[in-house]
Structure formats: C-alpha cells, structure tokens
Design an enzyme around this catalytic site. Structure first.
Site, mmCIF file in Angstrom:
data_model
loop_
_atom_site.group_PDB
_atom_site.id
_atom_site.type_symbol
_atom_site.label_atom_id
_atom_site.label_comp_id
_atom_site.label_asym_id
_atom_site.label_seq_id
_atom_site.Cartn_x
_atom_site.Cartn_y
_atom_site.Cartn_z
ATOM 1 N N GLY A 313 0.784 -1.142 0.112
ATOM 2 C CA GLY A 313 -0.020 0.003 -0.027
ATOM 3 C C GLY A 313 0.725 1.147 -0.047
ATOM 4 N N LYS A 431 -9.484 9.975 11.612
ATOM 5 C CA LYS A 431 -10.673 9.601 12.439
ATOM 6 C C LYS A 431 -10.845 8.379 13.184
ATOM 7 C CE LYS A 431 -10.824 10.288 7.338
ATOM 8 N NZ LYS A 431 -9.598 10.685 7.051
ATOM 9 N N GLU A 570 -18.930 11.211 6.460
ATOM 10 C CA GLU A 570 -17.912 11.855 6.674
ATOM 11 C C GLU A 570 -18.037 13.454 7.494
ATOM 12 O OE1 GLU A 570 -14.950 13.939 2.904
ATOM 13 O OE2 GLU A 570 -17.819 13.925 2.430
#
Length: 646
Positions: A313, A431, A570
């Site tokens: 990644g 987050k 979000e």
C-alpha cells in the site's frame, strides 16, 4: 513587412526542425574558412608583395594545406558538434581555439620549412589575417542562426516569457540555462523577482530585477508574462503557501527547477530546461517537517527481522523502503493484493539487491497465513499498516471493516505476543478521534484492543511486546486520496467535485507519515498513541482552486467546481485528539503522546469478540450497534446508522 513575414505560417515549421548533421556544419565552416583564406591571400599579396615569387606552393596548393590543417583542428576541438541555433559561449570558445590553433600550426610549419630548406610555403602574414577573419565569419554564422531562430520562435508563440523568482546563484543558473538550452528551449527570461527593497534599479545578466510588491502583477500583465520560475534556493527560503499566493490568485503559472546540486552532478545538456515543471500542490501546503533520529531507529531495526503488513500500500511500501535503509536481517512483506506485491518485490530487488526480502500473500483476517510467516521468521519488529481506509465504502460494508481492521489487528497482535515480538507499531488515523463513521470507529476499536492488551501483559511481564500506535491525517498522493482525484478531474477538463465548501482536512506526505511511524517505534515504551503536529488544516475548496490554477486554468471559469454534499460518515473537520484527551511532549517537538481513556482488557476483549462474531453473521446494523457500545463517542453522521442514536 518583415514582422508580418515572420508571423506568417511560412516559419511555423522552424521550431520542429531537426538538427543540422555534424558533417553539414563542418562543410559550412570549411566554406567560410575557404572564403576567409581567399580574402586573406588577396589582402596579404596586395599589401606584402615582397617574396611572393619565392613561395614554394601556389595559391590552390596553399589553400589545400591550410584547409587540411583546419579540418584537423576542427576535429581536435569538436567545434562542429554543437547545434548552431543553440550555440553557447563554450561553442564559440571551441571555434576560437580551432581557428587560432590552425594559424599557429601554419606559422610554425612555415618557419620550420624555411629554416630547413630556405623556401617559404606561405606568406608569414597569412595567419595573422586569416585567423581573425575566419573566426569572425564562424562567429557571425552561429550568432546569426541563433538570433534568427530566437526571433522566429518569439514571434510564432513558441517561447513563453518568464520571470525568475530568486536572485542568488540558483536563479542566475536558471537564466543561463534558459538562454543556452537545447531542444527544450521553451522559456525566455525577461527578468528576476526579488523580495528586497533596495535592488529595484539593478540588473543581472542584462535582465531587470523587479520587486515583489503590488506593482508586480500589473507589470507582468503589461509585458505579457504569465509564468514564474522559482529557483531551488528560493523555495527553501520562503513559505510557498504564503509567498506564492500572489501569483496563484492572478493565474500566474508557477514553475520549479531541479536543485542546483543536480545540475552540477548531471550532464548540462541532459538536465537543461526540460526538467523545469509546474510546482506541485504539495509544495504549497504548510506542514511541519519531521526529523528522524536515525541512531535510535538503527538501534531497533539493524540486524532485526521486520514484518510490514499492507506492504504494497501507499504507507506500507514507503515504510518498507525506509526500513531497508537501516539494514535489517530480513524484511517480511505481508500483503493481500497479489499484483502490487509482485511489482513491489521486483522494484525492491532492483533498489536493494543485497537485502533479504520475503513476500507473503495472505489475508490478515485468516490467522493461518499470518501464523505461517511468524513460524518461519519470528519477527522482532512489526509495522501494522494493513487496513481498509475508505470512509464511504466502509459505511456500506461495516462487517468488512470490522473483519479487516479489528479482527486483522487482533490476529497479528495476538501472534506478536505468542511469538515474542519486541515491538508492534500500529498505523491508525485521526478519524479514530470522536469517530463519525464506521472506518474511524473500527480503527479506534483496534487501538483499544492493542492498548488494553499491553496494559494486561505489562502488569505481568515488563519485558512483553511493546504496542505503539500512531495517528495522522490525510496522506498526500496515497491511493484514493483527494489530490490524485482532483488531478484526474482537471486533466479531463472538469468539473472538480468538492463535497462541501467548508470542509477542511489535515495533510501530510507519505514520507512524513512513515517517518512518524519510524520515530514512534523508537520513542514508544508501550501503550502510547503518538500524534503528529500537522500544522494548520487546509480548506479543500482552496486546495481545489490552487490545483486548478497550478494547471494553468481559472477556477469556475475554465474548470468548474461542483459541490456534491457530504458523503456518508464524513464530517466537516477532523480532530487529532479527543477533547477529553491530553498530550504529553516527547523528544521530538513535532510528536506528542495522547493520553486516552484506559480500557480493561478483560472487559473489552469479550465485547470485541462479540463484535467480530456479529460481523461474521453479516448483520450490519447490529455490527454498528456493537461498535457504539465499545466506543460510546462514536456518533454516526450523514449515515443510515444515525437511527441508532435516536
């Protein structure tokens, strides 16, 4: 009339003309030298008639000898190898040396032959007339071709007028390269820009120096200058996000050049102006710089077996490269995605041919594949970067988020303890702070598990595996991040889509994120959550507008911006720390320790096991409900799971 002729289509093909072959340049030079010789002989024979009858060679024989000597000198100095329309000072020096070397050889030959035989081959005055005359003709050829070519380019719109921001050595070098560039000749320097107040009346290299003030933009508009090149040295001195804003707001294209050191190391002909390119949006974002304590990192990685999950990644692959710099004995790449892992391994074998790199295809959710890697190599240090990270997708598939982010973390953490790993560094996200989406909540639960596990283990054994967590914001250039997405939209002509006009985010680069993870591995004693001082948050709307301007377009004129509304889960802004958390300083002023609510492993572990069991049954609403029980501060927003709070 001449101006109209130049602007016509007759000359439109000239910028695309191929180079004149070397043999043709040599032939042209010889024709000019032949003319110089004829004129020199005529002048010499008319002014110095004494001894002409005593010459051993006739005029044509003399000419043949001189031309042969001249060809030899051209070959010795390679004066014909330059491209006429891109002639530089170096090319002129080569011509000068070739011509005057010929004159010296002719004069010495004449003296030696006359001393030996008493007969002269040439008039002694010939070289003194021929050399200056031949050089003038060859010089005028090169200057004339270059001037004609530059004039045609300028009037056919092939060259862009540009100012250079920076008046030190790097700025001067850019001006020099622009003026002497080869096939990439696209820009013509029209002056320099300085921040100084007392240099207005000065000039450099014959170009004026302008002060960066309120008069600069109107002046550039009057002179039809739409580009600014920022020198590498100037980029280090300024705050790009502030000092270049005047150009962005006025749709002036900002360009950068390679560092001055790379010019000195590389071939000037290859570097040239072809490497001048538009400045990247990353350069305009205000971000603090993290410096790594390489001695501490080397102490924990050198000679160790290091395992990296999610190795192919964005974060994982950069972690691999940074880890390999510290000479670990083995690096284990654990990855689910086959093709990216294959490509990464090929790339690493080329970059680090001596490194011992092992690739494992496997799923973090399947303990068997993981355990095989632990049995084979028993890793000392583990960097856990494997996770699902896209907020909208995880809102649709909360069960998968739990299996990948929670179960996957639990599997590798348990194995790290079982096989005696020294350090376990987990990559988390901002987050996870006061989460409003499934992805953030799943990462917070993973944090809770590894922290509570460490608290339980360390109470029994102080030398147990050290579990360390790092949190940071959005990573520039990572897979699926907003900047590559905006670039793609701009390249397609727009529109650029922004979810909300007031949405803001923290940003950092991939190397910065990985440096934080590496530093945390050295600073952590176990159980900490490290957070990065990421500076100011960036308004996504401003980011989109600046990217459009950097691409040479006008926001909402050439490229429209469309607001699509917040996506499920979000929120308008991200937090780095929970309001109930406090921070403690570390050795690195840019890294702090977040003090979070401590959980009891014996209580939280059964709750997490229950969560994993519900997720396996494909019950999304029940899965999210259990996540909320484990993380009470999790408040879904703009999501179907908001009903759980009613």
């Amino acid at each position: 009339m001449m101006h109209s002729l130049i602007q016509s289509d007759i000359f439109s093909h000239i910028p695309d003309m191929k180079y004149t072959p070397r043999w043709a340049v040599l032939l042209i030079d010889l024709v000019l030298c032949f003319a110089a010789y004829i004129i020199s002989f005529a002048i010499g024979s008319s002014l110095f008639t004494y001894g002409i009858d005593e010459l051993a060679l006739g005029i044509w024989q003399q000419m043949l000898v001189v031309m042969l000597i001249q060809v030899l000198c051209f070959w010795l100095f390679h004066s014909y190898s330059g491209i006429l329309r891109f002639s530089t000072f170096v090319d002129i020096i080569k011509v000068l040396l070739a011509v005057f070397s010929c004159g010296v050889i002719v004069l010495l030959t004449n003296v030696i032959v006359q001393s030996a035989t008493g007969v002269k081959l040439f008039l002694n005055t010939l070289p003194f007339i021929y050399c200056p005359l031949a050089f003038i003709l060859l010089f005028c050829l090169r200057v004339g071709v270059k001037t004609l070519y530059d004039t045609v380019l300028q009037h056919t719109g092939q060259r862009r007028r540009v100012l250079i921001y920076g008046t030190k050595s790097a700025g001067l070098a850019i001006a020099k390269m622009l003026r002497s560039s080869g096939s990439y000749y696209e820009y013509v320097p029209k002056g320099f820009i300085t921040d100084g107040k007392d240099i207005r009346s000065f000039s450099m290299q014959g170009l004026p120096i302008y002060v960066k003030n309120d008069d600069l933009i109107p002046l550039m508009q009057r002179k039809n200058i739409r580009d600014v090149i920022v020198s590498p040295m100037k980029m280090k001195e300024i705050n790009p996000g502030v000092d270049l804003d005047i150009f962005l707001k006025n749709n002036i294209r900002i360009l950068t050049a390679p560092s001055f050191s790379s010019w000195k190391q590389g071939d000037e002909q290859e570097v040239r102006i072809g490497r001048i390119e538009s400045i990247q949006i990353e350069d305009l974002l205000e971000r603090p710089t993290i410096t790594m304590n390489t001695e501490n990192v080397s102490a924990i990685l050198s000679g160790q077996v290091v395992m990296i999950t999610g190795a192919a990644g964005s974060i994982g692959s950069e972690l691999v490269r940074q880890v390999l710099r510290f000479n670990p004995s083995v690096v284990i790449l654990f990855e689910q995605a086959e093709s990216p892992l294959h490509d990464l391994r090929l790339d690493l074998r080329h970059q680090f041919p001596e490194a011992n790199i092992v690739a494992y295809i496997g799923d973090l959710r399947e303990r068997g594949a993981l355990e095989q890697a632990f049995r084979d190599y028993r890793p000392d240090v583990i960097f856990h970067a494997g996770a699902y990270k896209h907020v909208p997708l995880m809102e649709e598939f909360p069960n998968e988020a739990v299996r990948a982010n929670v179960l996957g973390t639990k599997n590798i953490a348990d194995l790290a303890v079982e096989y005696g790993a020294k350090r376990f560094v987990m990559v988390s996200t901002d987050k996870a702070v006061n989460p409003t989406n499934v992805m953030g909540a799943s990462k917070r639960i993973a944090e809770i598990y590894v922290q509570s596990l460490y608290r339980k283990l360390s109470a029994e054994n102080p030398n147990c595996t050290r579990f360390i967590t790092t949190r940071f914001g959005n990573v520039l250039g990572s897979n699926g991040s907003v900047i590559p997405y905006f670039k793609k939209q701009i390249a397609q002509g727009g529109p650029v889509t922004v979810t909300h006009p007031d949405i803001i985010r923290f940003f950092m680069t991939i190397p910065e994120a990985c440096t934080l993870v590496m530093e945390a591995a050295t600073l952590g004693n176990g159980g900490e959550i490290f957070v990065f001082d990421m500076g100011h948050q960036v308004k996504i709307l401003d980011l989109a507008k600046n990217m459009i301007r950097l691409a040479g377009y006008r926001p909402d004129v050439d490229i429209p911006i469309v607001f699509t509304g917040l996506r499920p889960g979000e929120k308008l802004y991200e937090e780095v720390l929970n309001r109930k958390e406090i921070t403690l300083p570390t050795e690195n002023e840019k890294i702090k320790i977040a003090r979070v609510r401590e959980e009891d492993y014996d209580k939280v572990s059964p709750a997490i096991d229950k969560l994993i069991e519900i997720a396996r049954k494909e019950l999304p609403m029940q899965t999210v409900a259990q996540m909320k029980r484990i993380v009470p501060e999790y408040k879904p927003k703009n999501s179907i799971y908001e009903q759980l709070d009613r």
